[in-house]
Write a protein that holds these residues in place. Structure first.
Motif, short mmCIF file in Angstrom:
data_model
loop_
_atom_site.label_atom_id
_atom_site.label_comp_id
_atom_site.label_asym_id
_atom_site.label_seq_id
_atom_site.Cartn_x
_atom_site.Cartn_y
_atom_site.Cartn_z
N LEU A 101 0.83 -1.17 -0.04
CA LEU A 101 0.09 -0.14 0.02
C LEU A 101 0.95 1.39 0.09
N ILE A 102 0.86 2.00 -1.15
CA ILE A 102 1.76 3.20 -1.17
C ILE A 102 0.84 4.39 -1.14
N CYS A 103 1.31 5.40 -0.24
CA CYS A 103 0.71 6.60 -0.07
C CYS A 103 0.99 7.41 -0.89
N THR A 104 0.09 7.99 -1.84
CA THR A 104 0.52 8.92 -3.11
C THR A 104 0.79 10.45 -2.38
N GLN A 105 0.72 10.65 -0.91
CA GLN A 105 1.01 11.89 -0.55
C GLN A 105 2.07 12.23 0.26
N CYS A 106 2.49 11.06 1.09
CA CYS A 106 3.70 11.10 1.86
C CYS A 106 4.71 10.04 1.26
N GLY A 107 4.38 9.25 0.61
CA GLY A 107 5.36 8.15 0.08
C GLY A 107 5.52 6.77 0.93
N ARG A 108 4.77 6.96 2.08
CA ARG A 108 4.98 5.86 2.95
C ARG A 108 4.37 4.42 2.33
N ARG A 144 -2.83 8.46 8.04
CA ARG A 144 -2.35 9.68 8.49
C ARG A 144 -2.51 10.93 7.85
N CYS A 145 -2.19 10.75 6.72
CA CYS A 145 -2.46 11.89 5.59
C CYS A 145 -3.98 12.50 5.43
N GLN A 146 -4.90 11.28 5.54
CA GLN A 146 -6.27 11.69 5.68
C GLN A 146 -6.64 12.46 6.82
N ARG A 147 -6.17 12.08 7.90
CA ARG A 147 -6.34 13.08 9.21
C ARG A 147 -5.93 14.26 9.05
N GLU A 148 -4.53 14.46 8.45
CA GLU A 148 -4.17 15.79 8.09
C GLU A 148 -4.66 16.52 7.11
N GLN A 152 -6.32 20.25 7.84
CA GLN A 152 -6.13 21.27 7.05
C GLN A 152 -7.23 21.98 6.55
N ALA A 153 -8.24 21.28 6.02
CA ALA A 153 -9.72 21.43 5.44
C ALA A 153 -10.39 22.38 6.39
N LYS A 154 -10.32 21.82 7.66
CA LYS A 154 -11.10 22.62 8.87
C LYS A 154 -10.46 24.09 9.04
N LYS A 155 -9.07 24.10 8.91
CA LYS A 155 -8.38 25.48 9.13
C LYS A 155 -8.82 26.45 8.00
N THR A 156 -8.90 25.85 7.05
CA THR A 156 -9.20 26.99 5.85
C THR A 156 -10.72 27.33 5.51
N LYS A 157 -11.58 26.45 6.33
CA LYS A 157 -13.00 27.16 6.29
C LYS A 157 -13.46 28.13 6.97
#
Length: 157
Positions: A101-108, A144-148, A152-157
């Motif tokens: 399983l490869i995270c396309t956001q962080c590369g983990r 982990r990236c989904q939570r992040e 970030q989405a909550k901060k921009t609202k």
């Protein structure tokens, strides 16, 4: 299987391969192999080079690349090219077939063994072809990236 037993088997496999191919049995190859078997995750040549340097073992990158290719050739390592990035390697151990399983956001990269999927793929038979192993890459976004992303989405609202 214990790490020491895995290392001993790897050293014996390498010795046998070197003898069969009439190659030189150098101490550098065995030192690199030992370091590879100390790493419990996927690694790049750069990561391995840094780990060897930290241990005070200096080896040229050419020697490192040639040794890694030798380990791939004799079945001790598998080379992966995740998402077009630099090559990653993993030890070939008794874990057997698994997928990544490869995270396309962080590369983990996470290894997952799905017994039903492994059994289904292993049961496939192809005329005139003998399957040695398979590699399956699943790309997505890790938890982990989904939570992040949600933060970030909550901060921009």
């Amino acid at each position: 299987m214990s790490d020491e037993k895995s290392k001993a088997i790897a050293r014996a496999t390498l010795t046998q391969h070197i003898h069969a191919k009439k190659l030189r049995r150098t101490p550098e190859r065995y030192a690199i192999l030992d370091k590879v078997f100390d790493i419990d995750e996927h690694f790049s040549i750069e990561t391995l080079y840094s780990a060897l340097e930290q241990d005070g073992f200096h080896v040229s990158k050419a020697t490192l690349y040639n040794s890694i290719q030798l380990f791939v050739d004799c079945g001790l390592l598998r080379k992966h090219q995740f998402d077009g990035k630099s090559a990653q390697y993993e030890r070939v151990t008794g874990v057997g077939n698994h997928h990544h399983l490869i995270c396309t956001q962080c590369g983990r990269i996470k290894e997952v063994k799905d017994i039903a999927l492994v059994n289904m793929l292993n049961s496939r038979r192809y005329p005139t072809f003998h399957t040695a192993y398979f590699a399956l890459y699943v790309y997505g976004v890790c938890s982990r990236c989904q939570r992040e992303n949600k933060k970030q989405a909550k901060k921009t609202k």
